[in-house]
Design a protein around this motif. Structure first.
Motif, short mmCIF file in Angstrom:
data_model
loop_
_atom_site.label_atom_id
_atom_site.label_comp_id
_atom_site.label_asym_id
_atom_site.label_seq_id
_atom_site.Cartn_x
_atom_site.Cartn_y
_atom_site.Cartn_z
N PHE A 1 43.54 40.78 35.53
CA PHE A 1 43.75 39.69 34.58
C PHE A 1 43.60 40.28 33.19
N MET A 2 44.67 40.26 32.40
CA MET A 2 44.66 40.84 31.06
C MET A 2 44.43 39.73 30.03
N THR A 3 43.49 39.94 29.11
CA THR A 3 43.25 38.97 28.05
C THR A 3 42.85 39.71 26.78
N ASN A 4 42.66 38.95 25.69
CA ASN A 4 42.38 39.61 24.41
C ASN A 4 40.89 39.87 24.19
N VAL A 5 40.09 38.83 24.00
CA VAL A 5 38.66 39.02 23.73
C VAL A 5 37.85 38.07 24.62
N PRO A 6 36.58 38.41 24.89
CA PRO A 6 35.75 37.51 25.69
C PRO A 6 35.47 36.21 24.93
N SER A 7 35.52 35.13 25.63
CA SER A 7 35.11 33.83 25.08
C SER A 7 34.36 33.11 26.19
N PRO A 8 33.39 32.26 25.82
CA PRO A 8 32.54 31.66 26.85
C PRO A 8 33.30 30.96 27.97
N TYR A 9 34.27 30.15 27.61
CA TYR A 9 34.98 29.41 28.66
C TYR A 9 35.80 30.32 29.54
N ARG A 10 36.33 31.41 29.00
CA ARG A 10 37.08 32.36 29.81
C ARG A 10 36.14 33.13 30.74
N LEU A 11 34.99 33.53 30.25
CA LEU A 11 34.06 34.29 31.09
C LEU A 11 33.58 33.45 32.26
N ASP A 12 33.34 32.17 32.02
CA ASP A 12 32.97 31.26 33.11
C ASP A 12 34.10 31.21 34.14
N PHE A 13 35.32 31.10 33.64
CA PHE A 13 36.50 31.05 34.52
C PHE A 13 36.61 32.33 35.35
N PHE A 14 36.43 33.50 34.71
CA PHE A 14 36.52 34.77 35.43
C PHE A 14 35.42 34.89 36.48
N ASN A 15 34.22 34.44 36.15
CA ASN A 15 33.14 34.48 37.14
C ASN A 15 33.48 33.62 38.35
N GLU A 16 34.11 32.49 38.14
CA GLU A 16 34.51 31.64 39.28
C GLU A 16 35.65 32.28 40.05
N LEU A 17 36.69 32.75 39.35
CA LEU A 17 37.84 33.37 40.01
C LEU A 17 37.43 34.61 40.80
N GLY A 18 36.49 35.38 40.25
CA GLY A 18 36.03 36.60 40.90
C GLY A 18 35.32 36.38 42.23
N ARG A 19 34.96 35.13 42.51
CA ARG A 19 34.36 34.81 43.81
C ARG A 19 35.40 34.81 44.93
N TYR A 20 36.69 34.76 44.57
CA TYR A 20 37.75 34.61 45.56
C TYR A 20 38.66 35.82 45.69
N CYS A 21 38.43 36.84 44.86
CA CYS A 21 39.26 38.05 44.92
C CYS A 21 38.50 39.21 44.29
N GLU A 22 39.02 40.39 44.42
CA GLU A 22 38.46 41.56 43.74
C GLU A 22 39.09 41.60 42.36
N LEU A 23 38.39 41.05 41.37
CA LEU A 23 38.95 40.81 40.05
C LEU A 23 38.52 41.86 39.02
N THR A 24 39.52 42.41 38.33
CA THR A 24 39.30 43.27 37.17
C THR A 24 39.87 42.54 35.97
N VAL A 25 39.09 42.45 34.90
CA VAL A 25 39.55 41.79 33.67
C VAL A 25 39.55 42.82 32.55
N THR A 26 40.72 42.99 31.91
CA THR A 26 40.78 43.86 30.75
C THR A 26 40.69 43.02 29.48
N PHE A 27 39.89 43.51 28.55
CA PHE A 27 39.74 42.89 27.23
C PHE A 27 40.27 43.87 26.20
N GLU A 28 41.14 43.39 25.31
CA GLU A 28 41.68 44.25 24.25
C GLU A 28 40.60 44.64 23.24
N GLY A 29 39.65 43.75 23.02
CA GLY A 29 38.57 44.02 22.07
C GLY A 29 37.33 43.25 22.45
#
Length: 195
Positions: A5-33
């Motif tokens: 999952f490619m995104t720009n910068v961490p934000s609270p609502y996105r990090l919550d979303f990634f933590n939930e999504l990561g429970r269902y797959c092997e998730l790697t998140v790239t942050f540009e900054g």
């Protein structure tokens, strides 16, 4: 299933979303900054609990966008699905051009989008080419789906999902009374009428 999952910068609502999504797959998140220049440093979210964060190195091009050529090294590691959320950033444009050239399917995700009533034809055609180039799309609702279709997405390949930053503890058990609203407004120093 391995997901990038490619995104720009961490934000609270996105990090919550990634933590939930990561429970269902092997998730790697790239942050540009690490942060945007127009946001308060205290605006942070939870740390990664169920996904692997990767902070790319690159050159800032905007408040919250960067050009990070190293994204190609990540893509080349091989993923079952690649999702691009900040599709207009230089990093994402570079990655999508590479994936298109190498026949690597990818998704575009948006949690909002409004059709412009006044854009010129060149800008419309560029957006249509860009958005329509994905193989699938994630939409956070009906308006975003209309946006995607307007710019070339295949409606049959758009998947709407419930995207929210609300948690159960954020929802009030009942609507506050007028008296409670007045007390809260006084406590917060908010002036004006109550609706």
């Amino acid at each position: 299933m391995k997901v990038l999952f490619m995104t720009n910068v961490p934000s609270p609502y996105r990090l919550d979303f990634f933590n939930e999504l990561g429970r269902y797959c092997e998730l790697t998140v790239t942050f540009e900054g690490r942060k945007a220049t127009d946001r308060d440093d205290r605006w942070v979210g939870e740390k990664s609990k169920s996904y692997k964060p990767v902070f790319l190195k690159g050159k800032r091009t905007n408040s919250d966008q960067f050009f990070c050529p190293s994204i190609l090294k990540i893509i080349k590691k091989g993923f079952d699905h690649i999702i691009v959320s900040n599709y207009s950033s230089p990093t994402s444009l570079y990655a999508m051009a590479y994936m298109k050239l190498h026949h690597i399917p990818y998704w575009i995700e948006a949690d909002g989008g409004m059709i412009s009533k006044s854009e010129n034809k060149v800008k419309f055609l560029l957006k249509k080419r860009l958005i329509g180039s994905a193989s699938h799309w994630f939409s956070s609702g009906h308006i975003t789906t209309q946006y995607f279709v307007h710019y070339g997405a295949k409606k049959s390949e758009i998947y709407e999902y419930p995207f929210t930053s609300l948690r159960k503890e954020d929802i009030l058990p009942s609507v506050p009374t007028i008296e409670e609203k007045i007390a809260i407004r006084k406590k917060l120093g908010i002036r004006g009428g109550i609706r």
